[in-house]
Design a protein around this motif. Sequence first.
Motif, short mmCIF file in Angstrom:
data_model
loop_
_atom_site.label_atom_id
_atom_site.label_comp_id
_atom_site.label_asym_id
_atom_site.label_seq_id
_atom_site.Cartn_x
_atom_site.Cartn_y
_atom_site.Cartn_z
N ARG A 107 0.79 -1.24 -0.03
CA ARG A 107 -0.02 -0.01 0.21
C ARG A 107 0.89 1.03 0.06
O ARG A 107 0.49 2.22 -0.64
N LEU A 108 2.05 1.16 0.76
CA LEU A 108 2.72 2.31 0.95
C LEU A 108 3.64 2.57 -0.48
O LEU A 108 3.80 3.72 -0.89
N ALA A 109 3.82 1.52 -1.41
CA ALA A 109 4.58 1.51 -2.56
C ALA A 109 3.46 2.43 -3.42
O ALA A 109 3.84 3.63 -4.37
N ALA A 110 2.43 2.05 -3.74
CA ALA A 110 1.40 2.51 -4.38
C ALA A 110 1.18 4.00 -3.87
O ALA A 110 1.10 5.19 -4.84
N ALA A 111 1.22 4.62 -2.58
CA ALA A 111 0.93 5.69 -2.16
C ALA A 111 2.09 6.65 -2.49
O ALA A 111 2.02 7.87 -2.82
N MET A 112 3.19 6.10 -2.49
CA MET A 112 4.59 6.62 -2.74
C MET A 112 4.44 7.22 -4.19
O MET A 112 4.64 8.41 -4.38
N THR A 113 4.21 6.25 -5.11
CA THR A 113 4.01 6.74 -6.48
C THR A 113 2.97 7.96 -6.71
O THR A 113 3.52 9.20 -7.29
N LEU A 114 1.98 7.81 -6.24
CA LEU A 114 0.69 8.77 -6.26
C LEU A 114 1.39 9.89 -5.74
O LEU A 114 1.06 11.21 -6.34
N THR A 115 1.77 10.05 -4.52
CA THR A 115 2.20 11.35 -3.82
C THR A 115 3.45 12.20 -4.48
O THR A 115 3.35 13.40 -4.67
N SER A 116 4.23 11.14 -5.10
CA SER A 116 5.43 11.53 -5.51
C SER A 116 4.82 12.54 -6.84
O SER A 116 5.32 13.68 -7.09
#
Lengths: 489, 489
Positions: B389-398
Amino acid sequence: MLHQPAVSDDASHDPTFDDAAQNESTLVEKVMGIIRGRIAALSLSPGARLPSIRRLAETMDVSKSTVVDAYDRLVAEGVIQSRRGAGFFVAGRTQPFALTSTGPRLDREIDPLWIMRQSLEADSTALKPGCGWLPEDWLPQEGIRRAMRALARDEAAIFTDYGDPLGYAPLRLHLSRRLGEQGVEAPPDQILLVDSGTHALDLLCRFFLQPGDAVLVDDPCYFNFQAMLKVHQVRLIGVPYTPGGPDLEAFARAAAEHRPKLYIGNAGLHNPTGGMMSPAIAHRLLKLVEQHDMIVIEDNIFADFHPSPPPLLAELDGLDRIVHIGSFSKTLSAAARVGYIATRGDWVDRLTDLKLATTFGSSQLSAQLVHTLLIDGTYRRHVDAVRARLAAAMTLTSNRLKAAGLELWTEPQSGMFLWARLPAGMDSALIARHALERGVVFAPGNVFSLAHNAANYLRFNVAQSAQPRIFEVLHQAMVTAARGSSSAY
Amino acid sequence: MLHQPAVSDDASHDPTFDDAAQNESTLVEKVMGIIRGRIAALSLSPGARLPSIRRLAETMDVSKSTVVDAYDRLVAEGVIQSRRGAGFFVAGRTQPFALTSTGPRLDREIDPLWIMRQSLEADSTALKPGCGWLPEDWLPQEGIRRAMRALARDEAAIFTDYGDPLGYAPLRLHLSRRLGEQGVEAPPDQILLVDSGTHALDLLCRFFLQPGDAVLVDDPCYFNFQAMLKVHQVRLIGVPYTPGGPDLEAFARAAAEHRPKLYIGNAGLHNPTGGMMSPAIAHRLLKLVEQHDMIVIEDNIFADFHPSPPPLLAELDGLDRIVHIGSFSKTLSAAARVGYIATRGDWVDRLTDLKLATTFGSSQLSAQLVHTLLIDGTYRRHVDAVRARLAAAMTLTSNRLKAAGLELWTEPQSGMFLWARLPAGMDSALIARHALERGVVFAPGNVFSLAHNAANYLRFNVAQSAQPRIFEVLHQAMVTAARGSSSAY
């Protein structure tokens, strides 16, 4: 990823879920047993790769989630190891560390922490008349189990958040009302939740004291005051404690000479003596405190054991210079860790910053548990019952101590402590060491005395003194000590 | 005594007990409702004595224990008061204190604790991209409820005892095995349980440091290091942090010049930058540490968020001069308060004395709860899911940050933090104040920087940055700041 999260985390609240969980748990144990068996028989040797989850699930005709759970638990037990992306393997030959039970160190010097560690590290068969808390079977185990189930069901319960920096608000509101009933006006936002009475004291010492400052304490006093204040590198000044409270002349002299910032004490159920402050001494002491511009930390963790406690210092004088601390470690549970500080509004905010900086937060889980036990009536019924039980144990222990040749310093009205004097010239440290070898933990007087003038006192916890063997061991130790105190050690 | 403990404390474990308790609870609420009604209608006025328990039980045809429970809960709510030996009375006219929700103080100066208090005190509708922990719905609420029920059922569970001074032994054994899998040889009796990573650090600072000592930290670093080390009155020396770890030349110069006792850092998932130490820098840093006879506190609380964490400093160098600390506050629950210290055998005993003197013990209840979640597999499944979940959120937020005109200092491989630079000359403190007025808590760079040279950085927690409104408020704040930074504040 090796295996998906096969058991979802949204199991219902339905009690039947627990039954389903129980059946599932039997299957998991079956799988674990088979794997353990293969390892024991060396059909799976150290380092060998275990069958994949899918394959084992098919072979054994169970769900993949059952195998996942079994592997997880075997990993937790150290029987197998998980290597990310590669699977599960039988743990190597190197024996994992096992728990060793060393028991109390018999040779530890009798310093202020001696009794704490001996009491905590003694095995379950040891008798602990010297220990400072109630036996497990005096505490409301079933009430706590019930409160945990209630909390687990509560839709509004907090399980993961840090929560309010002051601590769980409904508990602060409740404590505010309790204090109000005792005549102390402390709104909820002047109450800071902490982990224990000890934690409260530590935080306050950090807040008020600099290395080298002077602090007045009773002599004797709770031994941990010495250990803790040593950490703060302050000068500890003892004021002789009389059956009516601190010796006021000595208090006034010490205040004038040492200019202390703090006095740590309380009006009721003094530790270790079981003494109480008389209203006249309390009144005059508070005048001295004001005259010398001191702050008082009123440490009142045993108050609920008193059927009719004397007025709180904070009731007499307000919270301007009295900081009131309390805890549920002694009266309810030491496993939960809930204490509090009630203080002035302008101090509480800075204390909160200090708490955040040094521990971040206190346990919301424990606070909710204690709150549940307070509002469902468990706590009140429990302390009512404990008071009656303590009164009976107090009479029994008093009589046994007198029969053994000890003299009581005072006859406490309530609480759990008795302060008893051995025959002249007999050293309680010697008695304590002798008894420790026989599995009985006594509390020798000098751990409580700053001036080390309590060598022939012992503190007894009447709730921990039911076993006649304690008095047999005491008798033997006294005979040995009387025979040749000069030859020992 | 006014009323006997009518409800005994030995209710069975049978789930049907809970049903019986629920019926009982309905009756109790009925009685409470009637009393409240009479008070509201003033047929019972402030100060009036309530009917005796026996009489009310007869009148209402309920058991005495139902009335006792109802009165208890009304006392808890502050509606009535209990006076020992005299009965129950309607609470006086003086309004009992109520909880006030003040929300975050908008005017508080942006000091190192600013972000902590803003995050903790923000109301539930606030958005908190600046806060340092996961949202509640990312954490295993149901798993914790299940574990609490399991614990409440467990015959061997500890509900009231202080327990082992080192902390709950089965959890220490488990942690020892986990560390073993990560290449760190730490037997269970070299692991001390504490309340949190913060508590671990505080205890270690007390153990190693004297006022005036020097300590090296990264610049930027976790803001609380500054707040905590100020409490210890030590000199904090910042070493610039580069995308590969600390700047080694600066580290060597600072070590030579200030003779620091400690360095606080970690090899993976740096807070606030999301950076990682390269193996070469880790190796050379450890050589410098040895050369200057320093101790390293390896603070590794985010490690479990990394799919393939780099070697621990304690794996590379052993526990001789690396003290390894960890916690479950960020990965599992901040409400439970469980952390640990793994260290040398000759230090752990003295650290235990220090822990006893300053907090007495850590929560056995919390330790058992965390242990249950570790061994039943909940924890592993949970962190697996969070990583994805963090990996996906990392991409989105970046992507959102880049679209908003911010520049990323590094592209973190995992974890929850992003360190993002605003356009040149824009002050993140201004942005944070502006956003706070609109209900969004940002983390301005300088709270993390000792040298205060991170004024145009913001730290983002990708798990708290899902709401598009965050980026709208960020955009507005940036426009306002660009328009006239000189006029504001």
